[in-house]
Write an enzyme that holds these catalytic residues in place. Structure first.
Site, PDB file in Angstrom:
ATOM      1  N   ARG A  60       0.792  -1.192   0.000  1.00 21.38           N
ATOM      2  CA  ARG A  60       0.000   0.000   0.000  1.00 21.38           C
ATOM      3  C   ARG A  60       0.840   1.264   0.000  1.00 21.38           C
ATOM      4  O   ARG A  60       0.352   2.354  -0.257  1.00 21.38           O
ATOM      5  CB  ARG A  60      -0.879  -0.009   1.261  1.00 21.38           C
ATOM      6  CG  ARG A  60      -2.037  -1.007   1.148  1.00 21.38           C
ATOM      7  CD  ARG A  60      -2.623  -1.293   2.511  1.00 21.38           C
ATOM      8  NE  ARG A  60      -1.750  -2.288   3.117  1.00 21.38           N
ATOM      9  CZ  ARG A  60      -2.155  -3.123   4.073  1.00 21.38           C
ATOM     10  NH1 ARG A  60      -3.358  -3.068   4.548  1.00 21.38           N
ATOM     11  NH2 ARG A  60      -1.332  -4.010   4.597  1.00 21.38           N
ATOM     12  N   GLU A  91       7.030   2.356  -6.720  1.00 25.36           N
ATOM     13  CA  GLU A  91       7.236   1.876  -5.344  1.00 25.36           C
ATOM     14  C   GLU A  91       7.512   3.046  -4.407  1.00 25.36           C
ATOM     15  O   GLU A  91       7.979   4.095  -4.836  1.00 25.36           O
ATOM     16  CB  GLU A  91       8.457   0.933  -5.327  1.00 25.36           C
ATOM     17  CG  GLU A  91       8.218  -0.490  -4.891  1.00 25.36           C
ATOM     18  CD  GLU A  91       7.672  -0.713  -3.486  1.00 25.36           C
ATOM     19  OE1 GLU A  91       6.779   0.015  -3.003  1.00 25.36           O
ATOM     20  OE2 GLU A  91       8.139  -1.666  -2.854  1.00 25.36           O
ATOM     21  N   ASP A  92       7.244   2.823  -3.142  1.00 25.82           N
ATOM     22  CA  ASP A  92       7.543   3.862  -2.156  1.00 25.82           C
ATOM     23  C   ASP A  92       9.033   3.885  -1.813  1.00 25.82           C
ATOM     24  O   ASP A  92       9.652   4.936  -1.760  1.00 25.82           O
ATOM     25  CB  ASP A  92       6.700   3.679  -0.884  1.00 25.82           C
ATOM     26  CG  ASP A  92       6.767   2.267  -0.307  1.00 25.82           C
ATOM     27  OD1 ASP A  92       7.402   1.373  -0.907  1.00 25.82           O
ATOM     28  OD2 ASP A  92       6.178   2.051   0.774  1.00 25.82           O
ATOM     29  N   ASP A  94      14.673  -0.915  -0.234  1.00 24.22           N
ATOM     30  CA  ASP A  94      15.521  -1.073   0.943  1.00 24.22           C
ATOM     31  C   ASP A  94      16.549  -2.172   0.631  1.00 24.22           C
ATOM     32  O   ASP A  94      17.535  -1.916  -0.039  1.00 24.22           O
ATOM     33  CB  ASP A  94      14.583  -1.404   2.119  1.00 24.22           C
ATOM     34  CG  ASP A  94      15.272  -1.478   3.460  1.00 24.22           C
ATOM     35  OD1 ASP A  94      16.399  -0.989   3.589  1.00 24.22           O
ATOM     36  OD2 ASP A  94      14.675  -2.039   4.403  1.00 24.22           O
ATOM     37  N   THR A 132      12.094  -7.024  -2.478  1.00 23.94           N
ATOM     38  CA  THR A 132      10.715  -6.872  -2.954  1.00 23.94           C
ATOM     39  C   THR A 132      10.697  -6.575  -4.452  1.00 23.94           C
ATOM     40  O   THR A 132      10.046  -7.281  -5.229  1.00 23.94           O
ATOM     41  CB  THR A 132       9.989  -5.747  -2.181  1.00 23.94           C
ATOM     42  OG1 THR A 132      10.046  -6.049  -0.792  1.00 23.94           O
ATOM     43  CG2 THR A 132       8.545  -5.611  -2.626  1.00 23.94           C
ATOM     44  N   LYS A 187      16.965   3.553  -0.167  1.00 21.37           N
ATOM     45  CA  LYS A 187      17.857   3.422   0.989  1.00 21.37           C
ATOM     46  C   LYS A 187      19.064   2.623   0.511  1.00 21.37           C
ATOM     47  O   LYS A 187      19.224   1.439   0.838  1.00 21.37           O
ATOM     48  CB  LYS A 187      17.113   2.644   2.080  1.00 21.37           C
ATOM     49  CG  LYS A 187      16.993   3.358   3.398  1.00 21.37           C
ATOM     50  CD  LYS A 187      16.456   2.423   4.455  1.00 21.37           C
ATOM     51  CE  LYS A 187      15.100   2.837   4.951  1.00 21.37           C
ATOM     52  NZ  LYS A 187      14.588   1.914   5.987  1.00 21.37           N
ATOM     53  N   ASP A 196       4.377   3.407   6.250  1.00 19.62           N
ATOM     54  CA  ASP A 196       3.736   3.203   7.554  1.00 19.62           C
ATOM     55  C   ASP A 196       4.723   2.782   8.623  1.00 19.62           C
ATOM     56  O   ASP A 196       5.838   2.326   8.343  1.00 19.62           O
ATOM     57  CB  ASP A 196       2.682   2.106   7.427  1.00 19.62           C
ATOM     58  CG  ASP A 196       3.326   0.726   7.206  1.00 19.62           C
ATOM     59  OD1 ASP A 196       4.054   0.574   6.204  1.00 19.62           O
ATOM     60  OD2 ASP A 196       3.133  -0.167   8.056  1.00 19.62           O
ATOM     61  N   ARG A 222       0.492   6.755   7.417  1.00 17.44           N
ATOM     62  CA  ARG A 222       0.671   6.855   5.957  1.00 17.44           C
ATOM     63  C   ARG A 222       0.172   8.195   5.419  1.00 17.44           C
ATOM     64  O   ARG A 222       0.576   8.628   4.351  1.00 17.44           O
ATOM     65  CB  ARG A 222      -0.114   5.741   5.255  1.00 17.44           C
ATOM     66  CG  ARG A 222       0.362   4.335   5.539  1.00 17.44           C
ATOM     67  CD  ARG A 222      -0.363   3.371   4.604  1.00 17.44           C
ATOM     68  NE  ARG A 222      -0.276   1.981   5.012  1.00 17.44           N
ATOM     69  CZ  ARG A 222       0.707   1.153   4.661  1.00 17.44           C
ATOM     70  NH1 ARG A 222       1.702   1.584   3.922  1.00 17.44           N
ATOM     71  NH2 ARG A 222       0.687  -0.103   5.059  1.00 17.44           N
TER      72      ARG A 222
HETATM   73  P1  IMP Z   1      12.949  -4.357   0.528  1.00 16.91           P
HETATM   74  O1  IMP Z   1      12.329  -5.613  -0.003  1.00 16.91           O
HETATM   75  O2  IMP Z   1      13.896  -4.631   1.667  1.00 16.91           O
HETATM   76  O3  IMP Z   1      13.555  -3.483  -0.525  1.00 16.91           O
HETATM   77  O4  IMP Z   1      11.814  -3.573   1.273  1.00 16.91           O
HETATM   78  C1  IMP Z   1      10.914  -2.797   0.665  1.00 16.91           C
HETATM   79  C2  IMP Z   1       9.671  -2.669   1.512  1.00 16.91           C
HETATM   80  O5  IMP Z   1       9.945  -2.595   2.929  1.00 16.91           O
HETATM   81  C3  IMP Z   1       9.036  -1.360   1.167  1.00 16.91           C
HETATM   82  O6  IMP Z   1       8.133  -1.520   0.106  1.00 16.91           O
HETATM   83  C4  IMP Z   1       8.379  -0.945   2.459  1.00 16.91           C
HETATM   84  O7  IMP Z   1       7.091  -1.504   2.520  1.00 16.91           O
HETATM   85  C5  IMP Z   1       9.221  -1.558   3.546  1.00 16.91           C
HETATM   86  N1  IMP Z   1      10.158  -0.567   4.111  1.00 16.91           N
HETATM   87  C6  IMP Z   1      11.502  -0.563   3.995  1.00 16.91           C
HETATM   88  N2  IMP Z   1      12.049   0.462   4.655  1.00 16.91           N
HETATM   89  C7  IMP Z   1      11.012   1.139   5.212  1.00 16.91           C
HETATM   90  C8  IMP Z   1      10.937   2.330   6.019  1.00 16.91           C
HETATM   91  O8  IMP Z   1      11.938   2.986   6.375  1.00 16.91           O
HETATM   92  N3  IMP Z   1       9.691   2.717   6.391  1.00 16.91           N
HETATM   93  C9  IMP Z   1       8.564   2.037   6.024  1.00 16.91           C
HETATM   94  N4  IMP Z   1       8.585   0.942   5.261  1.00 16.91           N
HETATM   95  C10 IMP Z   1       9.803   0.488   4.864  1.00 16.91           C
HETATM   96 MG    MG Z   2       6.023  -0.945   0.043  1.00 20.65          MG
END
Ligand code: IMP
Ligand code: MG
Length: 192
Positions: free
Chosen positions: A52, A109-110, A113, A117, A141, A169, A175
């Protein structure tokens, strides 16, 4: 504690700093919209938003895009419910409504990290043979990346801090805030 009856902490209690304010978000979104509109000139763009967190960004970004465009949504969850950190394995919990074969798809995407994902979602979408597939993320990040992912459009590169607001969130809340804030982990007190 402003909302004791609903057990939600007032964000002022744990806000470390506002990393990106409303004006900066607006300005950067306009720039990204212009860049994307130039790149997709004479094509139509199919924007796929991951629920979301990406919803607010998508809604603002699409209003800054001048080529014909359509939207669709999907949702994913990491194995290990409630985890703040992605574990590597990602499961599709809501599939797209529309076919993407032969379409120019832009994943919105938001935040990226670890990268797990986006990497999983890209792999999943590639199997459906879009004409093109690119990634637009509001936040990157970068220091935390564990798996290499191609990012075509990025709003802001941010330090390794947990952030919230503008779609992102903390335990599903906050959010709606119009800025990106960083959490002071010593002052955030999750319930239980
Ligand atoms: P990844 O798979 O580690 O790249 O994570 C991505 C997902 O983790 C994002 O789509 C967010 O939903 C969540 N996420 C990662 N860092 C944060 C943060 O600092 N605040 C909120 N959600 C985060
Ligand atoms: Mg997300």
């Amino acid at each position: 504690m402003k909302y004791p009856e609903v057990d939600v902490q007032d964000y002022h209690d744990f806000l470390d700093e506002i990393l990106i304010d409303e004006g900066q978000l607006k300005q950067r979104t306009i720039e990204l919209g212009e860049e994307i509109s130039r790149d997709y000139q004479a094509r139509s763009l199919h924007m796929v938003c991951i629920l979301r967190g990406g919803v607010l960004f998508l809604a603002d970004l699409m209003r800054c895009i001048t080529v014909p465009n359509t939207i669709d949504f999907m949702a994913v969850s990491s194995y290990g419910a409630g985890a703040r950190r992605t574990t590597g394995q990602v499961r599709i919990t809501l599939d797209l409504k529309e076919e993407i074969q032969d379409r120019d798809v832009l994943l919105v995407e938001d935040i990226v990290d670890s990268g797990y994902t986006i990497a999983s979602v890209l792999e999943f979408l590639e199997t459906r043979h879009p004409r093109s597939l690119r990634v637009c993320t509001l936040l990157d990040k970068a220091e935390r990346r564990e798996v290499d992912v191609p990012i075509d459009y990025c709003g802001f590169t941010i330090p390794d801090k947990f952030v919230f607001g503008y779609g992102l969130d903390i335990d599903e809340y906050y959010r709606n805030l119009p800025f990106i804030g960083a959490v002071d982990p010593l002052r955030y007190r999750p319930e239980e």
